[in-house]
Scaffold this motif. Structure first.
Motif: not given
Length: 251
Positions: A85-106
């Motif tokens: 579950g490390v990827f869920k943990e390292c992403t969940r505080h990054i701004v919000g769902v709307q932001f994470r739906n746009g920001a790319t891994a690359g």
């Protein structure tokens, strides 16, 4: 607001690379940070038509396309099951769902930002990046490389049996991390990355049945910024590394 002379939706990686050789060109990711730029650009290069927005799993590795969103990392069952579950943990505080739906891994990885949760997490795993011209490069080496005009194609994580854990300290829930720590374990081999020091993440690997968190924390350097002092970051790293080690021993 970003301004540019032209926009090109690349039809191949070779076309994207050629266009990107001009200093005025820029490759588009999710445009979460780029859109706030006020500097005029020459050519905006869009990679969204190249099929680089998938996560592929084989027996040997996970291959994450550069256009995959952070939300895809957060929700991917295979990644999170394999790495605790490390990827869920390292992403969940990054701004919000709307932001994470746009920001790319690359974009997160190629930017090599000091505050990057993604870079810190990937650093503790057996991760490499695939560059169009540069080939396959270990991520710890890539993070130290100077910026160039190459194109990041994918992120590759080898399935070598590591179990991982991640944690951060933030002043508020969705703020940039004040310190970010990731640990991974494969038997007696341990891998530690600390980011937001406030410099970009670095890797320390040790072979030990009982690694000393204070000794490991001292192997990183720390600096001051508006979020906290270097000394405060050092003390936080000692605490969080100890917690991560304890958790992985009990996993």
């Amino acid at each position: 607001m970003i301004k540019a002379r032209e926009y090109v939706k690349a039809e191949s990686l070779s076309e994207a690379w050629e266009l990107n050789q001009k200093k005025s060109s820029v490759i588009l990711g999710g445009m979460m940070w780029l859109k706030m730029s006020s500097l005029p650009k020459g050519t905006l290069i869009d990679l969204s038509g190249l099929g680089l927005d998938t996560i592929e799993e084989t027996e040997e590795e996970f291959r994450i396309g550069c256009m995959c969103t952070l939300r895809q990392l957060e929700l991917h069952e295979g990644l999170n099951q394999y790495f605790n579950g490390v990827f869920k943990e390292c992403t969940r505080h990054i701004v919000g769902v709307q932001f994470r739906n746009g920001a790319t891994a690359g974009g997160s990885v190629f930017g090599r930002y000091g505050f990057s949760d993604i870079l810190t997490c990937l650093m503790a795993l057996d991760t490499s990046v695939e560059l169009y011209q540069g080939g396959i490069v270990p991520i710890a080496e890539f993070a130290k490389m100077p910026y160039d005009r190459d194109v990041l194609v994918s992120i590759r994580i080898r399935k070598d049996g590591r179990k991982a854990a991640y944690t951060t300290q933030r002043r508020t829930k969705t703020d940039f991390p004040l310190i970010a720590c990731c640990a991974a374990r494969k038997g007696s081999e341990w891998y530690f990355s600390v980011g937001a020091r406030p410099a970009r993440a670095e890797l320390v690997a040790v072979s030990s049945a009982a690694p000393d968190p204070e000794e490991i924390a001292e192997r990183f350097s720390y600096g001051d910024n508006v979020r906290g002092s270097g000394e405060y970051r050092r003390e936080l790293a000692k605490i969080y590394l100890a917690r991560l080690i304890k958790g992985l021993k009990e996993a």
